[in-house]
Design an enzyme around this catalytic site. Sequence first.
Site, PDB file in Angstrom:
ATOM      1  N   GLY A   1       0.824  -1.216   0.000  1.00 24.60           N
ATOM      2  CA  GLY A   1       0.000   0.000   0.000  1.00 24.60           C
ATOM      3  C   GLY A   1       0.848   1.252   0.000  1.00 24.60           C
ATOM      4  O   GLY A   1       0.596   2.194   0.744  1.00 24.60           O
TER       5      GLY A   1
ATOM      6  N   SER B   1       1.368   3.486  -2.459  1.00 16.56           N
ATOM      7  CA  SER B   1       1.123   4.471  -3.524  1.00 16.56           C
ATOM      8  C   SER B   1       0.762   5.848  -2.994  1.00 16.56           C
ATOM      9  O   SER B   1       0.765   6.818  -3.734  1.00 16.56           O
ATOM     10  CB  SER B   1       0.016   3.980  -4.453  1.00 16.56           C
ATOM     11  OG  SER B   1      -1.217   3.940  -3.774  1.00 16.56           O
TER      12      SER B   1
ATOM     13  N   ASN C   1       1.227  -2.463   5.424  1.00 15.99           N
ATOM     14  CA  ASN C   1       0.554  -1.169   5.578  1.00 15.99           C
ATOM     15  C   ASN C   1      -0.777  -1.080   4.835  1.00 15.99           C
ATOM     16  O   ASN C   1      -1.661  -0.342   5.245  1.00 15.99           O
ATOM     17  CB  ASN C   1       1.497  -0.059   5.087  1.00 15.99           C
ATOM     18  CG  ASN C   1       0.769   1.251   4.896  1.00 15.99           C
ATOM     19  OD1 ASN C   1       0.491   1.984   5.848  1.00 15.99           O
ATOM     20  ND2 ASN C   1       0.414   1.570   3.648  1.00 15.99           N
TER      21      ASN C   1
ATOM     22  N   TYR D   1     -13.598  -2.855  10.357  1.00 14.43           N
ATOM     23  CA  TYR D   1     -12.221  -2.321  10.414  1.00 14.43           C
ATOM     24  C   TYR D   1     -11.600  -2.593  11.792  1.00 14.43           C
ATOM     25  O   TYR D   1     -10.443  -3.028  11.887  1.00 14.43           O
ATOM     26  CB  TYR D   1     -12.289  -0.820  10.115  1.00 14.43           C
ATOM     27  CG  TYR D   1     -10.971  -0.089  10.048  1.00 14.43           C
ATOM     28  CD1 TYR D   1     -10.167  -0.171   8.903  1.00 14.43           C
ATOM     29  CD2 TYR D   1     -10.541   0.714  11.103  1.00 14.43           C
ATOM     30  CE1 TYR D   1      -8.968   0.531   8.830  1.00 14.43           C
ATOM     31  CE2 TYR D   1      -9.352   1.421  11.028  1.00 14.43           C
ATOM     32  CZ  TYR D   1      -8.567   1.327   9.892  1.00 14.43           C
ATOM     33  OH  TYR D   1      -7.381   2.032   9.821  1.00 14.43           O
TER      34      TYR D   1
HETATM   35  P1  NAD Z   1      -4.737   5.330   2.125  1.00 16.54           P
HETATM   36  O1  NAD Z   1      -6.108   4.905   1.775  1.00 16.54           O
HETATM   37  O2  NAD Z   1      -4.319   6.728   1.875  1.00 16.54           O
HETATM   38  O3  NAD Z   1      -3.672   4.339   1.465  1.00 16.54           O
HETATM   39  C1  NAD Z   1      -3.846   2.953   1.500  1.00 16.54           C
HETATM   40  C2  NAD Z   1      -2.866   2.295   0.575  1.00 16.54           C
HETATM   41  O4  NAD Z   1      -3.137   0.889   0.563  1.00 16.54           O
HETATM   42  C3  NAD Z   1      -2.978   2.764  -0.849  1.00 16.54           C
HETATM   43  O5  NAD Z   1      -1.686   2.770  -1.418  1.00 16.54           O
HETATM   44  C4  NAD Z   1      -3.834   1.684  -1.505  1.00 16.54           C
HETATM   45  O6  NAD Z   1      -3.610   1.575  -2.894  1.00 16.54           O
HETATM   46  C5  NAD Z   1      -3.299   0.473  -0.776  1.00 16.54           C
HETATM   47  N1  NAD Z   1      -4.187  -0.699  -0.818  1.00 16.54           N
HETATM   48  C6  NAD Z   1      -5.476  -0.786  -0.438  1.00 16.54           C
HETATM   49  N2  NAD Z   1      -5.929  -2.031  -0.634  1.00 16.54           N
HETATM   50  C7  NAD Z   1      -4.895  -2.756  -1.122  1.00 16.54           C
HETATM   51  C8  NAD Z   1      -4.739  -4.100  -1.526  1.00 16.54           C
HETATM   52  N3  NAD Z   1      -5.741  -4.980  -1.457  1.00 16.54           N
HETATM   53  N4  NAD Z   1      -3.530  -4.505  -1.992  1.00 16.54           N
HETATM   54  C9  NAD Z   1      -2.514  -3.645  -2.067  1.00 16.54           C
HETATM   55  N5  NAD Z   1      -2.587  -2.360  -1.701  1.00 16.54           N
HETATM   56  C10 NAD Z   1      -3.787  -1.913  -1.241  1.00 16.54           C
HETATM   57  O7  NAD Z   1      -4.578   4.969   3.681  1.00 16.54           O
HETATM   58  P2  NAD Z   1      -3.575   5.514   4.804  1.00 16.54           P
HETATM   59  O8  NAD Z   1      -4.317   6.496   5.639  1.00 16.54           O
HETATM   60  O9  NAD Z   1      -2.247   5.864   4.239  1.00 16.54           O
HETATM   61  O10 NAD Z   1      -3.478   4.184   5.696  1.00 16.54           O
HETATM   62  C11 NAD Z   1      -2.417   3.264   5.603  1.00 16.54           C
HETATM   63  C12 NAD Z   1      -2.587   2.234   6.712  1.00 16.54           C
HETATM   64  O11 NAD Z   1      -2.626   2.886   7.972  1.00 16.54           O
HETATM   65  C13 NAD Z   1      -3.885   1.436   6.617  1.00 16.54           C
HETATM   66  O12 NAD Z   1      -3.661   0.110   7.017  1.00 16.54           O
HETATM   67  C14 NAD Z   1      -4.789   2.128   7.609  1.00 16.54           C
HETATM   68  O13 NAD Z   1      -5.790   1.281   8.093  1.00 16.54           O
HETATM   69  C15 NAD Z   1      -3.791   2.517   8.672  1.00 16.54           C
HETATM   70  N6  NAD Z   1      -4.233   3.601   9.541  1.00 16.54           N
HETATM   71  C16 NAD Z   1      -4.472   4.852   9.037  1.00 16.54           C
HETATM   72  C17 NAD Z   1      -4.871   5.848   9.905  1.00 16.54           C
HETATM   73  C18 NAD Z   1      -5.129   7.245   9.426  1.00 16.54           C
HETATM   74  O14 NAD Z   1      -5.531   8.069  10.254  1.00 16.54           O
HETATM   75  N7  NAD Z   1      -4.908   7.576   8.186  1.00 16.54           N
HETATM   76  C19 NAD Z   1      -5.052   5.582  11.257  1.00 16.54           C
HETATM   77  C20 NAD Z   1      -4.806   4.309  11.731  1.00 16.54           C
HETATM   78  C21 NAD Z   1      -4.380   3.337  10.851  1.00 16.54           C
END
Ligand code: NAD
Length: 264
Positions: A30, A32, A107, A172
Amino acid sequence: MGMINKMDVAATQSAFREDLLSGKTAIVTGASRGIGAAIASRLCEAGANVVLCSRSAESVGQIADTLRSKGYTTLSMAADISQKADVEGLIEKTIEQFSQIDILVNNAGITRDTLLMRLKDEDWDAVLQTNLTGTMYCTRGVLRPMIRQKSGRIINISSVVGLIGNAGQANYAAAKAGIIGLTKATAKEVGARGITVNAIAPGFITTDMTAQIPEKNQEQLLELIPLRVFGSPEDVAAGVCFLASDAARYITGQVLQVDGGMVM
Ligand code: NAD
């Protein structure tokens, strides 16, 4: 400490940081955008070769190209972690190119938020399949090469929601809590092989995922955070870099919260 000494210390620290992970190969799923892109960038800065994956080759390719233009070694590929065959391909290609896998950062994650009463089976399945089963596929897949090397670092991105729950996120929260159980069980299984397995539980981090929260709710959320700011993807990346480094060699099975003190 005088001014010159202070500068010496800063210079030493930055030199140390640049080769913190040199010669290591890391996979970041993930990667990107958001937190994954920041993690990939931070691991590159620390000297690692980084394999970036996401579902779309194009978007992850752009991040990898930017890093390559800065002189870092990267490989990017499309891999949907919810698909076992894609994960096998990701691991095979990484070994083919770099002969080893030292660090795995799980991630990639998605949300399909709604109240449990209205939750559709497919939204439960999609979140569990990507966030939890996908994390398991990647983790299981790197164990053999890591056991062969007698070393490895696995870092799973969970969430504070996995610790305290959140209305509207039953799927989630269950997946993120599941990641913590997976982290601890795996840590116990592979500790004797020189592999550490830890989780990071971010709080509110400013990314595409949180941009959807209405401004009024964002203000209410800030009141719950002792440090009174949302985190940045770089804050999470700093935690990942630490757990991936030799400095964290005696830490396994832990959940590191990067949440500004929101949950304690
Ligand atoms: P985002 O949606 O901006 O990015 C998610 C990334 O995962 C993207 O690159 C997407 O293409 C990739 N992705 C999704 N499904 C996929 C799959 N099946 N195979 C491969 N790649 C896949 O999210 P983010 O906010 O950067 O979150 C990243 C991680 O952190 C996630 O696991 C999310 O649950 C966790 N998280 C985020 C937050 C927040 O506040 N943003 C808080 C707690 C946890």
